[in-house]
Design a protein around this motif. Structure first.
Motif, short mmCIF file in Angstrom:
data_model
loop_
_atom_site.label_atom_id
_atom_site.label_comp_id
_atom_site.label_asym_id
_atom_site.label_seq_id
_atom_site.Cartn_x
_atom_site.Cartn_y
_atom_site.Cartn_z
N ARG A 232 44.21 44.27 41.58
CA ARG A 232 43.96 44.60 40.17
C ARG A 232 44.70 45.89 39.79
O ARG A 232 45.25 46.02 38.72
CB ARG A 232 42.46 44.76 39.95
CG ARG A 232 42.06 45.03 38.54
CD ARG A 232 40.52 45.06 38.41
NE ARG A 232 40.13 45.41 37.08
CZ ARG A 232 40.02 44.56 36.07
NH1 ARG A 232 40.28 43.28 36.27
NH2 ARG A 232 39.66 44.97 34.88
N ARG B 198 40.94 45.62 44.29
CA ARG B 198 41.08 44.16 44.22
C ARG B 198 39.99 43.54 43.36
O ARG B 198 38.89 44.07 43.26
CB ARG B 198 41.04 43.56 45.62
CG ARG B 198 42.19 44.04 46.49
CD ARG B 198 42.28 43.27 47.79
NE ARG B 198 43.34 43.79 48.63
CZ ARG B 198 44.63 43.47 48.53
NH1 ARG B 198 45.01 42.61 47.60
NH2 ARG B 198 45.52 44.00 49.32
N ASP B 199 40.32 42.38 42.77
CA ASP B 199 39.31 41.63 42.02
C ASP B 199 38.54 40.72 42.98
O ASP B 199 38.78 40.74 44.19
CB ASP B 199 39.94 40.86 40.85
CG ASP B 199 40.82 39.69 41.30
OD1 ASP B 199 40.90 39.39 42.52
OD2 ASP B 199 41.42 39.05 40.42
N GLU B 200 37.62 39.91 42.44
CA GLU B 200 36.78 39.05 43.28
C GLU B 200 37.60 38.04 44.09
O GLU B 200 37.17 37.61 45.16
CB GLU B 200 35.78 38.23 42.47
CG GLU B 200 35.14 38.73 41.23
CD GLU B 200 36.00 39.17 40.06
OE1 GLU B 200 36.73 38.37 39.45
OE2 GLU B 200 35.91 40.36 39.74
N ALA B 201 38.74 37.64 43.58
CA ALA B 201 39.60 36.67 44.26
C ALA B 201 40.55 37.33 45.26
O ALA B 201 41.32 36.64 45.92
CB ALA B 201 40.40 35.87 43.23
N GLY B 202 40.49 38.66 45.37
CA GLY B 202 41.35 39.36 46.32
C GLY B 202 42.70 39.78 45.76
O GLY B 202 43.51 40.36 46.48
N ARG B 203 42.95 39.50 44.49
CA ARG B 203 44.22 39.92 43.88
C ARG B 203 44.21 41.43 43.63
O ARG B 203 43.16 42.00 43.33
CB ARG B 203 44.45 39.21 42.55
CG ARG B 203 44.61 37.71 42.66
CD ARG B 203 44.83 37.06 41.32
NE ARG B 203 43.70 37.40 40.45
CZ ARG B 203 43.71 37.29 39.14
NH1 ARG B 203 44.77 36.85 38.50
NH2 ARG B 203 42.63 37.60 38.41
#
Length: 174
Positions: free
Chosen positions: A95, A88-93
């Motif tokens: 990746r 996941r990326d920093e926003a929780g998406r």
């Protein structure tokens, strides 16, 4: 595809998980590892493997990837528990999102040579693997692989003869 819609084939921020296959090639008390050449997780140790192509069985994909990545021959003896990898990326998406179906296999020939998808290869014991940077869940997958191979016996079958049910494609070699 409409403008702004996610690319269903993109591996970065995918619209769906990707299905992969990998292979734990056992040779005595060692397993073959490859250091990843590509992101995600470049440089960490893992099993040879990659995406399953349309029309290809999981075992066929695992053997094809083994041949392409390191040039070995192996015999699949069983399917192992799948591993899900979500980065996941920093926003929780999500990746990256992969569902990998590993296979236990017996080494049947060749010496590993790292192809373009591997920075290097090595044969390692389970104790050595535990000290390396690896993909998530690798040690548990390898414990299962060693147990599956041990249950099959040195010749790859439980009773000394061919085991068609566990071959995942009779006579399959890379």
């Amino acid at each position: 595809m409409s403008a702004g819609a996610p690319d269903p084939d993109s591996r970065l921020f995918p619209a769906r998980p990707f299905v992969g296959a990998s292979i734990a090639v056992i040779r005595g008390d060692r397993v073959l590892l490859a250091a990843r050449a590509n992101e995600p997780m470049r440089g960490v140790w893992t099993l040879p493997g990659g995406l399953v192509e349309a029309g290809e069985s999981l075992a066929e994909a695992a053997l094809r990837e083994l041949s392409e990545e390191v040039g070995l021959l192996a015999e699949v003896v069983g399917v192992l528990s799948p591993t899900e990898i979500i980065v996941r990326d920093e926003a929780g998406r999500a990746r990256h999102h992969y569902v990998v179906h590993p296979h236990a296999a017996l080494w049947r020939g060749g010496e590993p040579v790292a192809g373009p998808e591997a920075l290097g290869t090595r044969w390692a014991t389970l104790a050595e693997v535990a000290t390396l940077p690896t993909t998530p869940g690798l040690v548990d997958t390898l414990r299962e692989a060693f147990a599956r191979v041990a249950a099959r016996g040195a010749d790859g079958s439980a009773d000394g003869g061919p085991d068609r049910a566990g071959m995942q494609g009779e006579g399959a070699t890379a």
